[in-house]
Design an enzyme around this catalytic site. Structure first.
Site, PDB file in Angstrom:
ATOM      1  CG  ASP A   1      12.671  53.184  -2.339  1.00 60.35           C
ATOM      2  OD1 ASP A   1      13.535  52.289  -2.229  1.00 60.35           O
ATOM      3  OD2 ASP A   1      12.950  54.395  -2.411  1.00 60.35           O
TER       4      ASP A   1
ATOM      5  CD  GLU B   1       7.085  44.474 -15.249  1.00 60.58           C
ATOM      6  OE1 GLU B   1       6.954  43.244 -15.335  1.00 60.58           O
ATOM      7  OE2 GLU B   1       6.127  45.276 -15.235  1.00 60.58           O
TER       8      GLU B   1
END
Length: 239
Positions: free
Chosen positions: A144, A219
């Site tokens: 994060d 991703e």
């Protein structure tokens, strides 16, 4: 009534109690006895009590190189790696129960038996649950970013993290990191470059993309919005 006890430092997550699906509930009931490590708690629900280290050889029933992934999410990376490398052992560390349930479900479907899961705060796993020098590779992929200035103190990769990471990794062990947030990538590199227990294992500004990292939906999302993926690789130096 007992007085609530809280950690004295911020953690890198906010643990919300969302409902799991029926399939996730079933996966937890059916598979957690095998996959989930029992963890003795300290002050909080995801803490690890000091002095409660596991014996990897006892947990996995053998002695093999151990790879630990921090923040394993739904487990796409760690399940794929464990399936591809049955000669290695793997530990997924995650605080979100729904992600752990999905990881167990997929691991069982793939017949993966060299994987275990820990529902715990990652720095405490590295400091208390795993024996010193027991880890061969440590992965931190897309943690994060806590991109708001007031929240950056929650970022996982900070000087305190390098201390517990160095403790868990064997000399010569590898720390692999990746992020799609440039300012976090810069911070990661600054922190690791300044850590006395780690040396760069790459030339130039950034490491090459780790071949063992699967291209996850997370991703792909970063790539779609035009973010550069930054990889970093460091080696644990000998004391």
């Amino acid at each position: 009534m007992d007085t609530p006890v809280f950690r004295d430092k911020p953690v890198s997550f906010v643990r919300r109690s969302g409902r799991m699906s029926e399939a996730q509930d079933r996966a937890w009931a059916d598979h957690s006895p095998f996959y989930l490590l029992p963890v003795e708690r300290g002050t909080a629900a995801t803490s690890v009590r000091a002095g409660t280290a596991v014996d990897p050889a006892e947990v996995w029933g053998r002695r093999a190189p151990l790879t630990v992934e921090i923040g394993s999410g739904q487990g796409h990376q760690i399940v794929a790696a464990a399936a591809a490398h049955p000669d290695r052992d793997f530990l997924a560390v995650e605080v979100f129960r729904a992600g752990l349930a999905r990881t167990m479900l997929d691991a069982d479907r793939e017949g993966v038996r060299n994987l275990r899961l820990a529902e715990a705060n990652a720095p405490e796993v590295l400091e208390h649950l795993l024996p010193e020098g027991s880890v061969d590779e440590l992965w931190v992929f897309f943690p994060d970013p806590w991109h708001k200035n007031k929240h950056t103190k929650r970022r996982l990769i900070a000087p305190d993290f390098t201390r517990v990471a160095a403790r868990a990794l064997r000399p010569g062990g590898v720390l692999r990191l990746a992020t799609d947030w440039q300012d976090y990538a810069d911070q990661m590199r600054d922190v690791l470059d300044g850590a006395p227990d780690f040396d760069r294992a790459f030339a130039g500004e950034w490491a090459e993309r780790f071949d063992g990292r699967v291209l996850t939906a997370f991703e792909r999302k970063g790539l779609r919005v035009g973010r550069d993926i930054r990889d970093l690789t460091y080696t644990r130096v000998s004391p």
